[in-house]
Motif scaffolding. Structure first.
Motif, PDB file in Angstrom:
ATOM      1  N   PRO A   6       5.261 -29.262  28.918  1.00 29.67           N
ATOM      2  CA  PRO A   6       5.779 -27.921  29.212  1.00 29.67           C
ATOM      3  C   PRO A   6       7.258 -27.991  29.590  1.00 29.67           C
ATOM      4  O   PRO A   6       7.725 -28.981  30.121  1.00 29.67           O
ATOM      5  CB  PRO A   6       4.949 -27.465  30.411  1.00 29.67           C
ATOM      6  CG  PRO A   6       3.775 -28.362  30.445  1.00 29.67           C
ATOM      7  CD  PRO A   6       4.194 -29.657  29.813  1.00 29.67           C
ATOM      8  N   ALA A  44      -4.238 -15.942  39.889  1.00 25.77           N
ATOM      9  CA  ALA A  44      -4.804 -16.386  38.610  1.00 25.77           C
ATOM     10  C   ALA A  44      -3.776 -16.277  37.495  1.00 25.77           C
ATOM     11  O   ALA A  44      -3.749 -17.113  36.585  1.00 25.77           O
ATOM     12  CB  ALA A  44      -6.042 -15.560  38.276  1.00 25.77           C
ATOM     13  N   GLU A  45      -2.909 -15.294  37.569  1.00 25.76           N
ATOM     14  CA  GLU A  45      -1.891 -15.105  36.539  1.00 25.76           C
ATOM     15  C   GLU A  45      -0.824 -16.196  36.559  1.00 25.76           C
ATOM     16  O   GLU A  45      -0.112 -16.385  35.579  1.00 25.76           O
ATOM     17  CB  GLU A  45      -1.225 -13.740  36.704  1.00 25.76           C
ATOM     18  CG  GLU A  45      -2.159 -12.579  36.486  1.00 25.76           C
ATOM     19  CD  GLU A  45      -1.520 -11.246  36.866  1.00 25.76           C
ATOM     20  OE1 GLU A  45      -0.284 -11.165  36.914  1.00 25.76           O
ATOM     21  OE2 GLU A  45      -2.281 -10.302  37.134  1.00 25.76           O
ATOM     22  N   ARG A  47      -1.343 -19.387  36.639  1.00 23.30           N
ATOM     23  CA  ARG A  47      -1.775 -20.577  35.903  1.00 23.30           C
ATOM     24  C   ARG A  47      -1.264 -20.603  34.473  1.00 23.30           C
ATOM     25  O   ARG A  47      -0.915 -21.663  33.974  1.00 23.30           O
ATOM     26  CB  ARG A  47      -3.304 -20.675  35.923  1.00 23.30           C
ATOM     27  CG  ARG A  47      -3.811 -21.081  37.260  1.00 23.30           C
ATOM     28  CD  ARG A  47      -5.323 -21.283  37.226  1.00 23.30           C
ATOM     29  NE  ARG A  47      -5.818 -20.999  38.548  1.00 23.30           N
ATOM     30  CZ  ARG A  47      -6.559 -19.945  38.867  1.00 23.30           C
ATOM     31  NH1 ARG A  47      -6.938 -19.098  37.947  1.00 23.30           N
ATOM     32  NH2 ARG A  47      -6.938 -19.765  40.102  1.00 23.30           N
ATOM     33  N   GLU A  48      -1.242 -19.453  33.808  1.00 21.81           N
ATOM     34  CA  GLU A  48      -0.828 -19.446  32.400  1.00 21.81           C
ATOM     35  C   GLU A  48       0.627 -19.850  32.224  1.00 21.81           C
ATOM     36  O   GLU A  48       0.918 -20.792  31.497  1.00 21.81           O
ATOM     37  CB  GLU A  48      -1.099 -18.094  31.762  1.00 21.81           C
ATOM     38  CG  GLU A  48      -0.773 -18.090  30.281  1.00 21.81           C
ATOM     39  CD  GLU A  48      -1.110 -16.764  29.641  1.00 21.81           C
ATOM     40  OE1 GLU A  48      -0.409 -16.416  28.687  1.00 21.81           O
ATOM     41  OE2 GLU A  48      -2.049 -16.093  30.083  1.00 21.81           O
ATOM     42  N   PRO A  49       1.573 -19.191  32.888  1.00 24.07           N
ATOM     43  CA  PRO A  49       2.964 -19.571  32.630  1.00 24.07           C
ATOM     44  C   PRO A  49       3.421 -20.835  33.360  1.00 24.07           C
ATOM     45  O   PRO A  49       4.341 -21.509  32.901  1.00 24.07           O
ATOM     46  CB  PRO A  49       3.763 -18.360  33.104  1.00 24.07           C
ATOM     47  CG  PRO A  49       2.913 -17.713  34.128  1.00 24.07           C
ATOM     48  CD  PRO A  49       1.485 -17.982  33.700  1.00 24.07           C
ATOM     49  N   GLY A  51       1.098 -23.263  35.189  1.00 27.57           N
ATOM     50  CA  GLY A  51       0.114 -24.317  35.439  1.00 27.57           C
ATOM     51  C   GLY A  51       0.464 -25.631  34.755  1.00 27.57           C
ATOM     52  O   GLY A  51       0.416 -26.698  35.366  1.00 27.57           O
ATOM     53  N   GLY A  52       0.840 -25.563  33.485  1.00 22.01           N
ATOM     54  CA  GLY A  52       1.209 -26.776  32.756  1.00 22.01           C
ATOM     55  C   GLY A  52       2.461 -27.422  33.309  1.00 22.01           C
ATOM     56  O   GLY A  52       2.556 -28.649  33.400  1.00 22.01           O
ATOM     57  N   ALA A  86      -1.455 -20.806  42.589  1.00 18.80           N
ATOM     58  CA  ALA A  86      -2.122 -20.817  41.286  1.00 18.80           C
ATOM     59  C   ALA A  86      -3.477 -21.500  41.361  1.00 18.80           C
ATOM     60  O   ALA A  86      -4.417 -21.115  40.671  1.00 18.80           O
ATOM     61  CB  ALA A  86      -1.250 -21.501  40.239  1.00 18.80           C
TER      62      ALA A  86
END
Length: 92
Positions: A6, A44-45, A47-49, A51-52, A86
């Motif tokens: 990422p 929770a939101e 994690r997508e942008p 988390g990686g 996250a």
């Protein structure tokens, strides 16, 4: 750096966490909701942008970052605040 890693975007991290316009009248209220409420759906939101990027930073893939204060602030927020929120209530 491998293409599967990422990317590290300190501006996106800082702007997300602090808000793009911290001088607006409702900025304090938005930040307070984001930072201090445990059941906030934004957790929770994250994690997508991010988390990686959090996992890559923990693995040392961003060790060469931090060339300026904004990069350091981005790393600090990523590894401390974004990771904590996250992955709240998980072992990560």
């Amino acid at each position: 750096m491998a293409s599967s890693c990422p990317s590290f975007d300190p501006d996106a991290i800082v702007d997300f966490w602090l808000g793009e316009d911290i001088s607006s009248p409702d900025a304090n209220e938005r930040s307070t909701r984001r930072w201090f409420f445990r059941d906030n759906p934004i957790h929770a939101e994250l994690r997508e942008p991010f988390g990686g990027a959090t996992e890559a930073a923990l693995a040392g893939e961003f060790d060469d970052k931090g060339a300026n204060p904004r990069d350091w602030l981005g790393l600090l927020i990523l590894l401390d605040q974004l990771q904590r929120n996250a992955f709240r209530d998980s072992r990560q």
